[in-house]
Design a protein around this motif. Sequence first.
Motif, short mmCIF file in Angstrom:
data_model
loop_
_atom_site.label_atom_id
_atom_site.label_comp_id
_atom_site.label_asym_id
_atom_site.label_seq_id
_atom_site.Cartn_x
_atom_site.Cartn_y
_atom_site.Cartn_z
N ARG A 141 0.85 -1.20 0.00
CA ARG A 141 0.00 0.00 0.00
C ARG A 141 0.88 1.25 0.00
NH1 ARG A 141 -5.57 -0.90 1.50
NH2 ARG A 141 -5.97 -3.08 0.96
N GLY A 142 1.95 1.21 0.79
CA GLY A 142 2.87 2.34 0.81
C GLY A 142 3.57 2.54 -0.52
N ILE A 143 4.05 1.44 -1.12
CA ILE A 143 4.77 1.53 -2.39
C ILE A 143 3.87 2.10 -3.48
CG2 ILE A 143 5.84 0.15 -4.21
CD1 ILE A 143 6.95 -1.67 -1.99
N GLU A 144 2.59 1.76 -3.44
CA GLU A 144 1.65 2.30 -4.45
C GLU A 144 1.61 3.83 -4.45
OE1 GLU A 144 -2.10 0.55 -3.59
OE2 GLU A 144 -1.58 -1.41 -4.44
N VAL A 175 11.54 3.95 11.61
CA VAL A 175 11.04 4.48 10.34
C VAL A 175 11.87 3.94 9.18
CG1 VAL A 175 10.20 6.59 11.42
CG2 VAL A 175 12.52 6.54 10.48
N GLY A 176 11.31 4.07 7.97
CA GLY A 176 12.08 3.84 6.77
C GLY A 176 12.98 5.04 6.48
N HIS A 177 13.64 5.02 5.31
CA HIS A 177 14.69 6.01 5.09
C HIS A 177 15.05 6.09 3.62
CE1 HIS A 177 17.43 2.48 4.80
NE2 HIS A 177 16.65 1.99 5.75
N GLY A 178 15.68 7.20 3.27
CA GLY A 178 16.35 7.26 1.99
C GLY A 178 17.53 6.32 1.97
N ALA A 208 13.84 3.32 1.22
CA ALA A 208 13.60 2.03 1.86
C ALA A 208 12.33 2.19 2.70
CB ALA A 208 14.78 1.62 2.72
N ILE A 209 11.25 1.58 2.23
CA ILE A 209 9.95 1.67 2.91
C ILE A 209 9.81 0.42 3.76
CG2 ILE A 209 7.45 1.78 2.58
CD1 ILE A 209 8.03 3.13 -0.14
N GLU A 210 9.52 0.57 5.07
CA GLU A 210 9.55 -0.61 5.95
C GLU A 210 8.55 -0.51 7.10
OE1 GLU A 210 13.18 -1.27 8.14
OE2 GLU A 210 14.00 0.65 7.49
N PRO A 211 7.30 -0.91 6.85
CA PRO A 211 6.33 -0.94 7.95
C PRO A 211 6.71 -1.95 9.02
CG PRO A 211 5.42 -1.94 5.98
CD PRO A 211 6.70 -1.29 5.57
N MET A 212 6.57 -1.55 10.27
CA MET A 212 6.72 -2.40 11.45
C MET A 212 5.42 -2.29 12.22
SD MET A 212 10.60 -1.17 12.12
CE MET A 212 10.41 0.19 10.96
N PHE A 241 8.24 -5.80 7.11
CA PHE A 241 8.58 -6.02 5.71
C PHE A 241 9.20 -4.74 5.15
CE2 PHE A 241 5.56 -9.39 6.34
CZ PHE A 241 6.00 -10.42 5.50
N GLU A 242 10.10 -4.90 4.18
CA GLU A 242 10.81 -3.73 3.63
C GLU A 242 11.23 -4.00 2.19
OE1 GLU A 242 14.79 -1.05 4.72
OE2 GLU A 242 14.56 -3.08 5.54
N HIS A 243 11.15 -2.97 1.36
CA HIS A 243 11.75 -2.99 0.03
C HIS A 243 12.47 -1.66 -0.21
CE1 HIS A 243 10.78 -6.66 -2.03
NE2 HIS A 243 9.47 -6.50 -1.96
N THR A 244 13.53 -1.71 -0.99
CA THR A 244 14.14 -0.52 -1.55
C THR A 244 13.47 -0.23 -2.89
OG1 THR A 244 16.27 -0.92 -0.47
CG2 THR A 244 16.27 0.50 -2.42
N ILE A 245 13.03 1.01 -3.07
CA ILE A 245 12.32 1.36 -4.31
C ILE A 245 12.94 2.61 -4.94
CG2 ILE A 245 10.17 0.31 -3.49
CD1 ILE A 245 10.18 4.06 -3.75
N ALA A 246 12.71 2.74 -6.23
CA ALA A 246 13.13 3.94 -6.97
C ALA A 246 11.90 4.58 -7.60
CB ALA A 246 14.15 3.60 -8.04
#
Length: 257
Positions: A141-144, A175-178, A208-212, A241-246
């Motif tokens: 949902r965040g990546i969208e 939190v996630g991060h650049g 890097a988006i990473e919900p906890m 869960f976490e992914h690095t996205i561009a």
Amino acid sequence: MITIKSEREIGLMREAGEIVGRVLDMLEEEIAPGMTTKRLDELAEQFIRDHQAVPSFLNYAPKGEPNVTPYPATLCVSINEEVVHGVPSDKRVIQEGEIVSVDCGAYKSGYHGDSARTFVVGEIAPEVQQLVDVTRECLYRGIEQAVAGNRLHDISAAIEKHARSFNYSVIENMVGHGIGSELHEDPAVPNYGRPHTGVKLRKGMTLAIEPMIALGRSRRAVSKRGAWVAVTEDGKPSAHFEHTIAIGDGPAEILTR
């Protein structure tokens, strides 16, 4: 300062991210009751080095915090109520019915990839399985929302809304991060927030988006003095869960798939 990456830089991050994704694929096949968290760490380090990269987390220490002991492992392996930063150990044996968050980073050709998954070991309680499933959904949902022209907290709000629709708690102090040539760059990417606020997202930003997300009422992850691992305040399970996205011209590209 937020750095905008060129196509060349994103290509290099894609290489690092692919290694991370393959590490997690491999560990998902290997993880089993009776295995130590140290063994997971050994497998991950060997895989990363075999692919001409180095572990991002090993000997990592936050900048500006000289009194923090550098992180001693390749992976963060966090079990049940451990939210993040569990240190692998040959004394910690994975048990049937546990959930295990594995966070991995790899550094290659000057750039990092960073990703995490929560693995289910054997049979677990239905409410914990739902927590894991919903936390994964929160990530996507965040990546969208990670598209050029949106605001940073559109990502945060999408994660929070989905988690709270199941009455779960969002861990607010992690939190996630650049990410890019440094493992942790600006901006911070919280998992809660108001839509249409925060910096405007631009093509070339890498995050890097990473919900906890926690099953209980914990809003913070707490750690004992001197310890890396952070746990829920009430001892209830947490998933990660976490992914690095561009960010590009359309939907975000997942670099650690």
